[in-house]
Enzyme design. Structure first.
Site, PDB file in Angstrom:
ATOM      1  N   ASP A 189      26.983   0.800  58.166  1.00  0.00           N
ATOM      2  CA  ASP A 189      26.519   2.152  57.867  1.00  0.00           C
ATOM      3  C   ASP A 189      27.205   3.109  58.828  1.00  0.00           C
ATOM      4  O   ASP A 189      27.193   2.915  60.035  1.00  0.00           O
ATOM      5  CB  ASP A 189      24.995   2.241  58.029  1.00  0.00           C
ATOM      6  CG  ASP A 189      24.263   1.450  56.964  1.00  0.00           C
ATOM      7  OD1 ASP A 189      24.813   1.304  55.857  1.00  0.00           O
ATOM      8  OD2 ASP A 189      23.143   0.988  57.233  1.00  0.00           O
ATOM      9  N   ASP A 240      25.796   3.195  49.555  1.00  0.00           N
ATOM     10  CA  ASP A 240      24.372   3.477  49.373  1.00  0.00           C
ATOM     11  C   ASP A 240      24.177   4.767  48.577  1.00  0.00           C
ATOM     12  O   ASP A 240      23.290   4.853  47.720  1.00  0.00           O
ATOM     13  CB  ASP A 240      23.669   3.596  50.725  1.00  0.00           C
ATOM     14  CG  ASP A 240      23.716   2.325  51.540  1.00  0.00           C
ATOM     15  OD1 ASP A 240      23.887   1.242  50.948  1.00  0.00           O
ATOM     16  OD2 ASP A 240      23.583   2.412  52.778  1.00  0.00           O
TER      17      ASP A 240
END
Length: 97
Positions: free
Chosen positions: A52, A66
Protein backbone atom coordinates in the site's frame (compact mmCIF):
# COMPACT_ATOMS: atom_id res chain seq x y z
CA UNK A 1 -2.48 -16.52 -2.11
CA UNK A 2 -4.40 -19.54 -3.38
CA UNK A 3 -7.69 -18.10 -2.06
CA UNK A 4 -6.98 -14.76 -3.73
CA UNK A 5 -6.26 -16.56 -7.01
CA UNK A 6 -9.48 -18.59 -6.71
CA UNK A 7 -11.54 -15.46 -6.08
CA UNK A 8 -9.88 -13.68 -9.00
CA UNK A 9 -10.54 -16.64 -11.30
CA UNK A 10 -14.18 -16.68 -10.17
CA UNK A 11 -14.56 -12.97 -10.95
CA UNK A 12 -12.95 -13.55 -14.37
CA UNK A 13 -15.32 -16.45 -15.11
CA UNK A 14 -18.29 -14.32 -14.06
CA UNK A 15 -17.09 -11.47 -16.29
CA UNK A 16 -16.70 -13.80 -19.26
CA UNK A 17 -20.10 -15.42 -18.72
CA UNK A 18 -22.08 -12.24 -18.05
CA UNK A 19 -20.44 -9.83 -20.52
CA UNK A 20 -22.90 -10.32 -23.42
CA UNK A 21 -25.91 -9.36 -21.28
CA UNK A 22 -24.34 -6.82 -18.93
CA UNK A 23 -24.73 -3.10 -19.65
CA UNK A 24 -21.58 -1.10 -20.43
CA UNK A 25 -21.41 0.42 -16.93
CA UNK A 26 -21.54 -3.07 -15.41
CA UNK A 27 -18.80 -4.34 -17.72
CA UNK A 28 -16.60 -1.41 -16.74
CA UNK A 29 -17.30 -2.22 -13.08
CA UNK A 30 -16.38 -5.88 -13.48
CA UNK A 31 -13.25 -4.85 -15.40
CA UNK A 32 -12.25 -2.57 -12.53
CA UNK A 33 -12.77 -5.28 -9.93
CA UNK A 34 -10.92 -7.83 -12.04
CA UNK A 35 -8.06 -5.44 -12.87
CA UNK A 36 -7.60 -4.52 -9.22
CA UNK A 37 -7.77 -8.15 -8.11
CA UNK A 38 -5.20 -9.21 -10.72
CA UNK A 39 -2.93 -6.33 -9.74
CA UNK A 40 -3.08 -7.28 -6.07
CA UNK A 41 -2.49 -10.94 -6.98
CA UNK A 42 0.61 -10.05 -9.01
CA UNK A 43 1.88 -7.75 -6.26
CA UNK A 44 1.37 -10.49 -3.65
CA UNK A 45 3.15 -13.09 -5.80
CA UNK A 46 6.31 -10.97 -6.02
CA UNK A 47 7.08 -10.60 -2.32
CA UNK A 48 4.20 -12.21 -0.42
CA UNK A 49 2.41 -8.99 0.51
CA UNK A 50 0.40 -6.28 -1.20
CA UNK A 51 2.18 -2.94 -0.99
CA UNK A 52 0.00 0.00 0.00
CA UNK A 53 1.56 3.28 -1.08
CA UNK A 54 -1.15 5.95 -0.95
CA UNK A 55 -0.96 7.58 2.49
CA UNK A 56 -3.46 10.34 3.18
CA UNK A 57 -3.11 10.64 6.94
CA UNK A 58 -6.86 10.87 7.48
CA UNK A 59 -7.93 7.70 5.63
CA UNK A 60 -6.56 4.13 5.76
CA UNK A 61 -3.55 3.48 3.55
CA UNK A 62 -4.38 1.89 0.18
CA UNK A 63 -3.08 1.38 -3.35
CA UNK A 64 -4.35 1.90 -6.88
CA UNK A 65 -5.61 -1.69 -7.14
CA UNK A 66 -7.79 -1.15 -4.06
CA UNK A 67 -9.20 1.98 -5.71
CA UNK A 68 -10.07 -0.01 -8.85
CA UNK A 69 -11.79 -2.71 -6.80
CA UNK A 70 -13.88 -0.22 -4.83
CA UNK A 71 -14.71 1.88 -7.90
CA UNK A 72 -15.70 -1.23 -9.85
CA UNK A 73 -17.87 -2.46 -7.00
CA UNK A 74 -19.63 0.91 -6.83
CA UNK A 75 -20.30 0.75 -10.59
CA UNK A 76 -21.71 -2.77 -10.20
CA UNK A 77 -24.05 -1.62 -7.43
CA UNK A 78 -25.17 1.35 -9.52
CA UNK A 79 -25.75 -0.92 -12.51
CA UNK A 80 -27.83 -3.37 -10.52
CA UNK A 81 -29.82 -0.52 -8.95
CA UNK A 82 -30.59 0.93 -12.38
CA UNK A 83 -31.86 -2.35 -13.80
CA UNK A 84 -35.61 -2.45 -13.54
CA UNK A 85 -37.38 -5.39 -11.99
CA UNK A 86 -39.41 -7.61 -14.32
CA UNK A 87 -42.78 -6.12 -15.13
CA UNK A 88 -45.79 -7.82 -13.57
CA UNK A 89 -48.42 -8.63 -16.15
CA UNK A 90 -52.17 -8.40 -15.53
CA UNK A 91 -52.38 -12.21 -15.60
CA UNK A 92 -49.84 -12.45 -12.78
CA UNK A 93 -51.79 -9.92 -10.69
CA UNK A 94 -55.05 -11.84 -11.21
CA UNK A 95 -53.39 -15.12 -10.20
CA UNK A 96 -52.28 -13.65 -6.85
CA UNK A 97 -55.72 -12.36 -5.86
Amino acid sequence: MALTGLITATVAAYAWYSAPTTPLLGRVGVAGVLGGALSNLIDRSLDGVVTDYLHTGWWPTFNLADTLIIGGAVLLVLTSARQSSPAVSDNDRDART
